[in-house]
Design a protein around this motif. Structure first.
Motif, PDB file in Angstrom:
ATOM      1  N   ASP A 351      36.860   5.706  30.308  1.00 48.75           N
ATOM      2  CA  ASP A 351      37.419   5.805  28.962  1.00 48.75           C
ATOM      3  C   ASP A 351      38.456   6.924  28.918  1.00 48.75           C
ATOM      4  O   ASP A 351      38.547   7.756  29.828  1.00 48.75           O
ATOM      5  N   GLU A 352      39.247   6.931  27.854  1.00 48.29           N
ATOM      6  CA  GLU A 352      40.339   7.895  27.725  1.00 48.29           C
ATOM      7  C   GLU A 352      39.861   9.350  27.640  1.00 48.29           C
ATOM      8  O   GLU A 352      40.468  10.232  28.267  1.00 48.29           O
ATOM      9  N   GLN A 385      49.981   9.717  22.962  1.00 46.93           N
ATOM     10  CA  GLN A 385      48.975  10.017  23.981  1.00 46.93           C
ATOM     11  C   GLN A 385      48.790  11.510  24.192  1.00 46.93           C
ATOM     12  O   GLN A 385      47.864  11.932  24.884  1.00 46.93           O
ATOM     13  N   GLY A 526      47.370   7.305  31.695  1.00 44.93           N
ATOM     14  CA  GLY A 526      47.415   6.133  30.814  1.00 44.93           C
ATOM     15  C   GLY A 526      48.128   4.949  31.414  1.00 44.93           C
ATOM     16  O   GLY A 526      48.773   4.179  30.691  1.00 44.93           O
ATOM     17  N   THR A 528      48.076   1.765  32.144  1.00 47.12           N
ATOM     18  CA  THR A 528      47.423   0.475  31.930  1.00 47.12           C
ATOM     19  C   THR A 528      48.427  -0.554  31.417  1.00 47.12           C
ATOM     20  O   THR A 528      49.477  -0.201  30.874  1.00 47.12           O
ATOM     21  N   ARG A 569      39.109   2.619  25.558  1.00 49.29           N
ATOM     22  CA  ARG A 569      39.663   3.693  24.734  1.00 49.29           C
ATOM     23  C   ARG A 569      38.631   4.779  24.493  1.00 49.29           C
ATOM     24  O   ARG A 569      38.940   5.963  24.565  1.00 49.29           O
ATOM     25  N   SER A 570      37.424   4.391  24.177  1.00 46.28           N
ATOM     26  CA  SER A 570      36.407   5.347  23.759  1.00 46.28           C
ATOM     27  C   SER A 570      35.148   5.199  24.598  1.00 46.28           C
ATOM     28  O   SER A 570      34.880   4.130  25.164  1.00 46.28           O
ATOM     29  N   ARG A 575      35.198  -2.137  28.563  1.00 43.82           N
ATOM     30  CA  ARG A 575      36.164  -1.779  29.603  1.00 43.82           C
ATOM     31  C   ARG A 575      37.000  -3.003  29.953  1.00 43.82           C
ATOM     32  O   ARG A 575      36.818  -3.649  30.995  1.00 43.82           O
ATOM     33  N   ARG A 577      40.556  -3.006  29.746  1.00 46.20           N
ATOM     34  CA  ARG A 577      41.934  -2.692  30.131  1.00 46.20           C
ATOM     35  C   ARG A 577      42.132  -2.893  31.638  1.00 46.20           C
ATOM     36  O   ARG A 577      41.211  -2.724  32.429  1.00 46.20           O
ATOM     37  N   GLU A 619      36.414   9.847  17.747  1.00 48.89           N
ATOM     38  CA  GLU A 619      37.521  10.792  17.774  1.00 48.89           C
ATOM     39  C   GLU A 619      37.082  12.114  18.409  1.00 48.89           C
ATOM     40  O   GLU A 619      35.938  12.557  18.268  1.00 48.89           O
TER      41      GLU A 619
END
Length: 720
Positions: A351-352, A385, A526, A528, A569-570, A575, A577, A619
């Motif tokens: 994740d990010e 980003q 990032g 992707t 993303r989170s 998953r 991407r 967040e």
């Protein structure tokens, strides 16, 4: 003498403008640079790959032409795209003994000519030059009955700029945008209406934007033979850098300057064409020899910037291109000149947040190993980003600066500081320069303090002023006899060339903002599908421009290159991407990646739930606090104040910004959760192993009711 990072030995020459013997000017150039420098008569086309020393080649060519009597200094016009690049070129020419050569941007050269001939060519009051269309576009949109937010206004302004540089009038916009295959920010008919209203408002308010400035200069030359003759007599020897970025309007102005002459040298790299969305086209570069069949053609491919490992990645990226529009003679494959370095690193994350946290930790390790923070960059596709990496670097105690915000010398605090420094320099009585500068910057109306204040905007202001103070110390270290007047003169020169003092921090920047820069270590993050290439890159041409953007990112790295991507993303998210297609043929075989992924899953970021309502927190700010931002929270205000006071004292003692110790959000989370053990403290986001070892006991003492003085006195007693 070995090559420097500019692509050859350090320049030699006489700072006062006296030339060394012409052949001395060419000492140390490689064979291709030497061919370019000796080709003193145009037309000349130089294809220069990333890191191959193009600025070195063209400045030596200009200096050699002047030294051998081919052209007087005053008749040379070197044109580039940024004031920073123009300033660097002027600095090198001064060192080579040619200080009177004019090196300017297209806009600066046009503005100077237009201003000089305004009374004769146009007449009437001079217009106000605007560097941003936003306010006028907003008024035009409102006049047309449209309500647009700032993002939409920026997109509209960009679309109007594209139309103007490609010489498309409002009445022709709808047809042209369809033919070009562009997707306008609103229906093309509405864009055309706003565009027309913008031009009407600009005329009514006597405003001049950059595109109109070029148009008026070009029209002035075409319509007045006397003015054209005077300009062409003044400038007869042209050099144009970054020629792949020229747009149709700039090309027309260049042709007007040239007239029927051909003493022009163009320099560029079709592999670094990344602004076609703004009207730029590499066609002028790749078609130069067709326009001038007798042109000298030179290719610079020796890469002095990057290690063979980085160069190998760059070449592989371009070999994967599906585009065959570039003629074979214009395809550049770099040849590395530096010794071997570390292999590039490819990392996949779940994740990010995990990606950002890991990148921050690796950067901290690089800094600990001796790589200066200012020589490290994190590059991403979009500015959105940036926030995750600002948070992660702050949590890791790593200082950073975000490139692409307001220009350094345009910031209010810097303008106020310069005004005060100039006034003080007039009455300089010989006081020590460094102490005087710091005293002035610490005046209440300027605002430099011993430690960085809380809050991002306040911190950025503090960092700007601290950079000025550090610059004074650097100059004093190099020139102990320097005075305040010398410092002010240095600032004036830097302001004219946008040469901002360096921040001792990691650079965060978009790939577009990174063009023309370089660092020892680069993290490309990032990577992707949907981000690089960006989701709206739909045509083959748009995808290839995204590939070139990736190539630009790769070639910013001198030694360390890291590429990473996240599958979700989170934390806990799906998953789904996929890694960027541009990584195909670069990253290791899938088994090793699978092994890495299995290891990371054991270390994956845990799902964090709000301790008040139980909602999964996504967040970064919420995860740090351990609750939803709108959920109620009780905390000991006195504890939070004790933590802040302690942090101020520690940051002062360690001479680092306060956020490097702990961010505001981390202190808030500590005050809310009141940990009573190191294990509890370690579970708070932003308290990693390093900070736990360094500050853990002090924080627990404060949470137990201890005062900052007690904690700090204990630290002092333990210090040998």
């Amino acid at each position: 003498m070995g090559p420097d990072e500019t692509g050859g030995p350090r320049p030699t020459g006489a700072p006062g403008g006296a030339f060394p013997p012409p052949d001395e000017l060419l000492r140390g150039l490689d064979p291709e640079q030497l061919e370019a420098a000796r080709s003193v008569r145009g037309p000349v086309c130089i294809l220069a790959g990333a890191g191959t020393g193009k600025t070195r080649a063209i400045t030596h060519r200009i200096a050699y032409a002047v030294a051998t009597g081919v052209v007087p200094e005053q008749q040379v016009l070197a044109v580039t795209f940024t004031t920073r690049a123009a300033g660097e070129m002027r600095g090198r020419l001064r060192a080579l003994g040619a200080p009177r050569v004019q090196a300017r941007t297209f806009h600066a050269a046009a503005l100077r000519q237009l201003s000089y001939f305004w009374g004769e060519a146009v007449g009437g009051p001079k217009p106000t030059l605007i560097d941003s269309k936003i306010k006028t576009v907003a008024a035009a949109a409102h006049a047309c009955g449209f309500q647009a937010d700032r993002t939409e206004l920026r997109d509209l302004a960009g679309e109007i700029e594209w139309a103007k540089v490609t010489q498309i009038r409002p009445v022709d916009y709808e047809t042209a945008v369809t033919k070009a295959g562009r997707t306008p920010p609103m229906p093309s008919r509405d864009v055309a209406r706003v565009y027309e209203a913008y031009e009407e408002l600009r005329g009514e308010r006597n405003l001049l934007d950059f595109e109109s400035m070029l148009e008026l200069t070009m029209a002035m030359i075409h319509e007045s033979p006397r003015i054209a003759e005077q300009i062409r007599r003044q400038y007869r020897y042209f050099v144009v850098d970054e020629f792949q970025d020229v747009n149709p309007l700039q090309k027309q102005l260049l042709d007007a300057w040239l007239g029927d002459r051909d003493d022009i040298c163009v320099v560029g790299d079709p592999n670094q064409t990344i602004y076609t969305f703004a009207g730029a086209t590499p066609g002028y570069l790749t078609g130069f020899c067709a326009t001038y069949p007798h042109a000298t053609f030179v290719r610079l491919v020796r890469d002095y910037r990057s290690t063979p490992q980085v160069v190998r990645v760059a070449n592989t990226v371009l070999r994967g291109s599906g585009s065959h529009t570039t003629p074979p003679e214009h395809r550049l494959e770099l040849v590395a000149q530096r010794p071997d370095g570390p292999e590039p690193v490819y990392t996949e994350y779940d994740d990010e947040p995990a990606e950002a946290t890991s990148v921050a930790r690796r950067i901290a390790a690089l800094i600990d190993s001796g790589v200066p923070a200012r020589e490290i960059a994190v590059l991403f596709r979009t500015n959105s980003q940036s926030a995750a990496y600002e948070q992660a670097l702050g949590d890791a105690g790593v200082p950073y600066t975000v490139r692409g915000a307001a220009q350094f010398f345009d910031r209010p605090e810097i303008r106020a500081a310069l005004h005060t420094l100039r006034g003080a320099a007039q009455g300089d009585g010989g006081a020590p320069m460094v102490q005087t500068v710091r005293h002035i910057l610490q005046q209440p109306q300027i605002g430099l303090t011993d430690t960085a204040p809380e809050g991002r905007q306040a911190r950025e202001r503090w960092e700007s002023l601290a950079a000025l103070a550090q610059l004074a110390e650097d100059i004093a270290g190099q020139r102990p006899e320097a005075t305040l007047a010398d410092f002010v003169a240095e600032l004036r020169a830097r302001a004219a060339t946008e040469h901002a003092p360096g921040f001792e921090g990691v650079t965060l920047a978009s790939l577009h903002a990174a063009k023309g820069l370089e660092w020892d270590a680069v993290f490309l993050v990032g990577l992707t599908e949907g981000m690089l290439p960006i989701v709206y890159a739909e045509t083959p041409e748009q995808v290839e421009e995204e590939r070139r953007l990736f190539y630009v990112g790769v070639t910013r790295a001198r030694e360390h290159l890291s590429m990473s991507w996240a599958l979700a993303r989170s934390p806990g998210g799906r998953r789904t991407r996929k890694p960027s297609r541009f990584l195909d043929g670069l990253r290791p075989a899938s088994p090793s990646l699978a092994a890495q992924r299995g290891e990371r899953r054991r270390k994956t970021a845990r799902v964090v739930r709000c301790r008040v309502c139980g909602t999964t927190l996504l967040e970064a700010a919420e995860r740090k606090l351990g609750r939803c931002l709108d959920c109620p929270s009780d905390y000991d205000e006195e504890l939070l104040e004790r933590l802040r006071q302690w942090r101020r004292e520690v940051s002062t003692a360690q001479k680092v910004p306060a956020y490097v110790v702990f961010t505001d959000a981390t202190l808030q989370a500590i005050a809310e959760q009141e940990p009573s053990s190191l294990a509890q403290l370690s579970r708070i986001s932003g308290v990693g192993t390093t900070k736990l070892d360094r500050y853990g006991e002090a924080v627990l003492t404060l949470c137990a009711g201890g005062t900052p003085d007690q904690v700090l006195s204990g630290d002092r007693e333990e210090t040998p």
